[in-house]
Write a protein that holds these residues in place. Structure first.
Motif, mmCIF file in Angstrom:
data_model
loop_
_atom_site.group_PDB
_atom_site.id
_atom_site.type_symbol
_atom_site.label_atom_id
_atom_site.label_comp_id
_atom_site.label_asym_id
_atom_site.label_seq_id
_atom_site.Cartn_x
_atom_site.Cartn_y
_atom_site.Cartn_z
ATOM 1 N N MET A 66 0.826 -1.201 0.000
ATOM 2 C CA MET A 66 0.000 0.000 0.000
ATOM 3 C C MET A 66 0.868 1.261 0.000
ATOM 4 N N ILE A 67 2.001 1.207 0.671
ATOM 5 C CA ILE A 67 2.868 2.375 0.716
ATOM 6 C C ILE A 67 3.404 2.687 -0.683
ATOM 7 N N TRP A 68 3.753 1.638 -1.450
ATOM 8 C CA TRP A 68 4.232 1.852 -2.810
ATOM 9 C C TRP A 68 3.170 2.507 -3.669
ATOM 10 N N TRP A 69 1.933 2.103 -3.470
ATOM 11 C CA TRP A 69 0.828 2.687 -4.242
ATOM 12 C C TRP A 69 0.684 4.172 -3.928
ATOM 13 N N LEU A 70 0.802 4.547 -2.670
ATOM 14 C CA LEU A 70 0.715 5.954 -2.288
ATOM 15 C C LEU A 70 1.877 6.765 -2.856
ATOM 16 N N ILE A 71 3.064 6.175 -2.853
ATOM 17 C CA ILE A 71 4.232 6.874 -3.405
ATOM 18 C C ILE A 71 4.066 7.082 -4.902
#
Length: 55
Positions: free
Chosen positions: A1-6
């Motif tokens: 999920m963090i990669w998606w936000l980045i």
């Protein structure tokens, strides 16, 4: 999920600056947060670019 936000932030920030040049409100950059939203915006920008070239 963090990669998606980045990745969403990395695409939304340039879109906020580019969209007004094509006559599209900058708040449409929020579409980058949904899947295929960036592709849709690029398609819309391409159509607007063709309209601007005809003038």
């Amino acid at each position: 999920m963090i990669w998606w936000l980045i990745l969403s932030a990395l695409t939304a920030i340039p879109m906020v600056r580019l969209l007004p040049h094509f006559g599209i409100h900058k708040y449409w950059a929020a579409a980058c947060l949904i899947p295929f939203g960036t592709l849709g915006l690029l398609w819309w920008m391409g159509i607007k670019l063709q309209e601007l070239e005809k003038l």
